[in-house]
Design a protein around this motif. Structure first.
Motif, mmCIF file in Angstrom:
data_model
loop_
_atom_site.group_PDB
_atom_site.id
_atom_site.type_symbol
_atom_site.label_atom_id
_atom_site.label_comp_id
_atom_site.label_asym_id
_atom_site.label_seq_id
_atom_site.Cartn_x
_atom_site.Cartn_y
_atom_site.Cartn_z
ATOM 1 N N MET A 284 0.806 -1.221 0.000
ATOM 2 C CA MET A 284 0.000 0.000 0.000
ATOM 3 C C MET A 284 0.840 1.273 0.000
ATOM 4 S SD MET A 284 -3.672 -0.409 1.871
ATOM 5 C CE MET A 284 -3.027 -0.075 3.483
ATOM 6 N N PRO A 285 1.921 1.372 0.773
ATOM 7 C CA PRO A 285 2.709 2.609 0.716
ATOM 8 C C PRO A 285 3.241 2.911 -0.684
ATOM 9 C CG PRO A 285 3.307 1.317 2.656
ATOM 10 C CD PRO A 285 2.430 0.443 1.812
ATOM 11 N N ILE A 286 3.635 1.864 -1.420
ATOM 12 C CA ILE A 286 4.156 2.063 -2.780
ATOM 13 C C ILE A 286 3.027 2.496 -3.708
ATOM 14 C CG2 ILE A 286 5.435 1.009 -4.673
ATOM 15 C CD1 ILE A 286 6.462 -1.069 -2.641
ATOM 16 N N ILE A 287 1.866 1.879 -3.577
ATOM 17 C CA ILE A 287 0.697 2.268 -4.381
ATOM 18 C C ILE A 287 0.386 3.745 -4.166
ATOM 19 C CG2 ILE A 287 -1.789 1.952 -4.691
ATOM 20 C CD1 ILE A 287 -1.307 -1.005 -3.811
ATOM 21 N N PHE A 288 0.325 4.162 -2.906
ATOM 22 C CA PHE A 288 0.006 5.548 -2.587
ATOM 23 C C PHE A 288 1.059 6.509 -3.141
ATOM 24 C CE2 PHE A 288 -2.240 3.854 1.459
ATOM 25 C CZ PHE A 288 -3.405 3.620 0.744
ATOM 26 N N HIS A 289 2.322 6.111 -3.054
ATOM 27 C CA HIS A 289 3.415 6.968 -3.508
ATOM 28 C C HIS A 289 3.465 7.068 -5.027
ATOM 29 C CE1 HIS A 289 7.639 8.213 -4.231
ATOM 30 N NE2 HIS A 289 7.461 8.895 -3.121
ATOM 31 N N GLU A 290 3.146 5.979 -5.715
ATOM 32 C CA GLU A 290 3.309 5.922 -7.169
ATOM 33 C C GLU A 290 2.043 6.274 -7.946
ATOM 34 O OE1 GLU A 290 6.256 5.570 -8.547
ATOM 35 O OE2 GLU A 290 7.131 5.386 -6.540
ATOM 36 N N SER A 291 0.938 6.457 -7.280
ATOM 37 C CA SER A 291 -0.294 6.859 -7.969
ATOM 38 C C SER A 291 -0.335 8.376 -8.113
ATOM 39 C CB SER A 291 -1.523 6.398 -7.183
ATOM 40 O OG SER A 291 -1.561 4.986 -7.092
ATOM 41 N N LYS A 292 -0.725 8.835 -9.279
ATOM 42 C CA LYS A 292 -0.820 10.282 -9.488
ATOM 43 C C LYS A 292 -1.920 10.882 -8.613
ATOM 44 C CE LYS A 292 0.970 10.104 -14.218
ATOM 45 N NZ LYS A 292 0.665 10.328 -15.661
ATOM 46 N N ILE A 293 -3.058 10.196 -8.564
ATOM 47 C CA ILE A 293 -4.165 10.628 -7.706
ATOM 48 C C ILE A 293 -4.620 9.430 -6.888
ATOM 49 C CG2 ILE A 293 -6.562 11.419 -7.635
ATOM 50 C CD1 ILE A 293 -6.051 12.945 -10.223
ATOM 51 N N ASN A 294 -4.639 9.592 -5.565
ATOM 52 C CA ASN A 294 -5.177 8.572 -4.661
ATOM 53 C C ASN A 294 -6.560 9.018 -4.214
ATOM 54 O OD1 ASN A 294 -2.865 6.558 -3.970
ATOM 55 N ND2 ASN A 294 -1.904 8.587 -3.877
ATOM 56 N N LEU A 295 -7.555 8.244 -4.531
ATOM 57 C CA LEU A 295 -8.921 8.594 -4.172
ATOM 58 C C LEU A 295 -9.245 8.108 -2.768
ATOM 59 C CD1 LEU A 295 -11.656 9.751 -5.236
ATOM 60 C CD2 LEU A 295 -12.253 7.383 -5.776
ATOM 61 N N ASN A 296 -9.875 8.965 -1.993
ATOM 62 C CA ASN A 296 -10.491 8.527 -0.744
ATOM 63 C C ASN A 296 -11.981 8.777 -0.828
ATOM 64 O OD1 ASN A 296 -10.716 7.777 2.168
ATOM 65 N ND2 ASN A 296 -11.453 9.888 2.281
ATOM 66 N N THR A 297 -12.752 7.729 -0.699
ATOM 67 C CA THR A 297 -14.203 7.861 -0.582
ATOM 68 C C THR A 297 -14.590 7.214 0.746
ATOM 69 O OG1 THR A 297 -16.338 7.187 -1.510
ATOM 70 C CG2 THR A 297 -14.455 5.835 -2.103
ATOM 71 N N THR A 298 -15.055 8.033 1.660
ATOM 72 C CA THR A 298 -15.227 7.629 3.056
ATOM 73 C C THR A 298 -16.519 6.867 3.271
ATOM 74 O OG1 THR A 298 -14.084 9.670 3.680
ATOM 75 C CG2 THR A 298 -15.224 8.496 5.436
ATOM 76 N N SER A 299 -16.441 5.800 4.049
ATOM 77 C CA SER A 299 -17.637 5.075 4.449
ATOM 78 C C SER A 299 -18.620 6.020 5.115
ATOM 79 C CB SER A 299 -17.249 3.952 5.424
ATOM 80 O OG SER A 299 -18.385 3.459 6.108
ATOM 81 N N LYS A 300 -19.898 5.904 4.772
ATOM 82 C CA LYS A 300 -20.915 6.816 5.310
ATOM 83 C C LYS A 300 -21.080 6.684 6.822
ATOM 84 C CE LYS A 300 -22.121 9.050 1.660
ATOM 85 N NZ LYS A 300 -21.780 10.494 1.550
ATOM 86 N N ALA A 301 -20.673 5.542 7.377
ATOM 87 C CA ALA A 301 -20.768 5.390 8.836
ATOM 88 C C ALA A 301 -19.753 6.279 9.559
ATOM 89 C CB ALA A 301 -20.546 3.930 9.231
ATOM 90 N N ILE A 302 -18.724 6.733 8.845
ATOM 91 C CA ILE A 302 -17.786 7.720 9.397
ATOM 92 C C ILE A 302 -18.392 9.084 9.099
ATOM 93 C CG2 ILE A 302 -15.437 8.639 9.339
ATOM 94 C CD1 ILE A 302 -14.516 5.913 8.290
ATOM 95 N N ARG A 303 -18.993 9.682 10.095
ATOM 96 C CA ARG A 303 -19.852 10.830 9.823
ATOM 97 C C ARG A 303 -19.103 12.156 9.726
ATOM 98 N NH1 ARG A 303 -24.264 9.367 14.222
ATOM 99 N NH2 ARG A 303 -22.524 8.132 15.036
ATOM 100 N N SER A 304 -17.985 12.299 10.422
ATOM 101 C CA SER A 304 -17.245 13.560 10.320
ATOM 102 C C SER A 304 -15.733 13.362 10.262
ATOM 103 C CB SER A 304 -17.579 14.479 11.505
ATOM 104 O OG SER A 304 -17.101 13.911 12.731
ATOM 105 N N GLY A 305 -15.225 12.229 10.722
ATOM 106 C CA GLY A 305 -13.794 12.039 10.891
ATOM 107 C C GLY A 305 -13.048 11.696 9.618
ATOM 108 N N LEU A 306 -11.720 11.651 9.756
ATOM 109 C CA LEU A 306 -10.835 11.296 8.654
ATOM 110 C C LEU A 306 -10.470 9.824 8.772
ATOM 111 C CD1 LEU A 306 -10.542 14.441 8.963
ATOM 112 C CD2 LEU A 306 -8.233 14.163 8.030
ATOM 113 N N PRO A 307 -10.774 9.016 7.753
ATOM 114 C CA PRO A 307 -10.433 7.598 7.817
ATOM 115 C C PRO A 307 -8.927 7.389 7.745
ATOM 116 C CG PRO A 307 -11.218 8.161 5.628
ATOM 117 C CD PRO A 307 -11.429 9.379 6.485
#
Length: 392
Positions: A284-307
């Motif tokens: 995962m660290p390599i994927i995150f580092h080598e991707s031009k854009i990393n998408l985060n789409t948060t689970s709706k059960a996380i109502r305000s916080g950062l996953p």
């Protein structure tokens, strides 16, 4: 301090244990639940109690809340440190949440507002964090071939929630009930930063849903959990997450080269590149580092916080494009450390923009990395945790 760490296999456990060592704490691990997912509560009680009788400790630590651990710690008069990293965690509604030796840390402030009145002196808000050193080591020791293997224009690491969506067992509802639920879920999909579902569920709707749903979840012990909370968070929240992620991946993959790392079924997404599950610590660290854009789409059960995904991407030096979450501006600067979208149209527009502006994209990723190094590591977060838990 001497800490007993009760493990069940959360991906952040190794990073937290490393940070505890860095801070000078000693840890002993109980790992039975990692290999035995069918471990019964009474077996957990015996394992932990037998250990504490032979080995005095200053605190018991776990990721997420275990009522059995809370009860054992209450008997032994030992602080129970529980850091919540997932949502929903139905065990938080157990009556054990009121035990005075609890020190429970919630990463989602809206959840904190809901749970803290049950035990105000013992429940705290604490955002998640990242182990930058570990990710840096993985990235810097990766070969050129490995880095190339994980290069992507747009990538997403995570479940589509289709395989863990209990709502799909909903059978033969009335036309009114089905229409009402479909309408509120579609409306919620269009709103970012505020989860309103629980507010629009009437007692009649909840009762009607239960009547058409076999084996509706009930907590197996005394609790403060209501059917409305269960329907909102466990059933509808997960369903909306699945709907939103499928729609997001469909739109992105039809417009860009989009890669997903998941064990979910993606047969409904013919244009997506599914590379299967990614190893959390080594890939995962390599994927995150080598991707031009990393998408985060948060689970709706996380109502305000950062996953955790946001922190892990930033800590890997990656660029984050996330749905809007209410707490993002409290900890990160939008447009400086990461960027956000609040509609599918804006998501597509920003993907076009950042793919064609690599310099700006890289500058934001670099600033985000510096920010988490300075303010959001596990050592920093755990120092705050122990200060709150012990008044240090």
């Amino acid at each position: 301090m001497n800490i007993l760490f009760y493990r069940y296999g959360s991906i952040c456990e190794p990073d937290i244990i490393t940070a505890l060592w860095e801070l000078g704490h000693s840890t002993t691990e109980i790992t039975d639940e990692i290999t035995n997912k069918g471990l019964l509560p009474q077996e957990c009680i015996k394992i932990v109690s037998d250990f504490l009788l032979e080995h005095p400790v200053d605190a018991v630590f776990s990721i997420n809340f275990f009522p059995t651990l809370s009860e054992v710690c209450n008997i032994f008069k030992i602080r129970y440190l529980s850091w919540i990293v997932d949502s929903p965690v139905m065990e938080l509604y157990s009556t054990s949440i009121k035990n005075p030796y609890n020190r429970v840390f919630l990463f989602d402030y809206v959840l904190y507002q809901e749970i803290s009145p049950l035990n105000p002196a013992c429940i705290f808000h604490l955002p998640l964090a990242v182990n930058v050193k570990a990710k840096d080591t993985v990235i810097n020791t990766a070969s050129k071939q490995t880095r190339y293997k994980f290069t992507s224009e747009i990538s997403f690491v995570g479940s589509l929630y289709t395989e863990k969506c209990p709502y799909d067992r909903f059978h033969s509802p009335s036309g009114y009930l089905s229409g009402y639920l479909d309408a509120i879920m579609k409306a919620q999909q269009k709103i970012y930063g505020y989860y309103f579902i629980q507010n629009v569920l009437t007692d009649d709707i909840v009762a009607d849903f239960k009547a058409h749903f076999p084996h509706f979840y009930t907590f197996p012990a005394k609790s403060y959990l209501t059917d409305k909370i269960t329907l909102s968070q466990l059933y509808i929240g997960n369903k909306i997450t699945a709907m939103e992620r499928i729609e997001t991946m469909k739109i992105l993959s039809e417009n860009f080269t989009t890669t997903i790392y998941t064990g979910s079924d993606t047969s409904m997404l013919p244009h997506i590149q599914n590379r299967g599950l990614a190893k959390s610590l080594t890939e995962m660290p390599i994927i995150f580092h080598e991707s031009k854009i990393n998408l985060n789409t948060t689970s709706k059960a996380i109502r305000s916080g950062l996953p955790l995904r946001i922190w892990d991407i930033l800590g890997s030096g990656g660029f984050v494009l996330s749905n809007y979450q209410e707490e993002i501006p409290q900890f990160l600067k939008i447009g400086e450390h990461l960027d956000i979208y609040s509609s599918m149209e804006e998501l597509v527009d920003k993907c076009h923009y950042y793919l064609s502006h690599p310099k700006e994209r890289k500058e934001i990723a670099e600033q985000g990395f510096k920010e988490v190094c300075a303010h959001h590591t596990y050592e920093i977060r755990l120092t705050n945790l122990f200060s709150l838990a012990f008044g240090l």
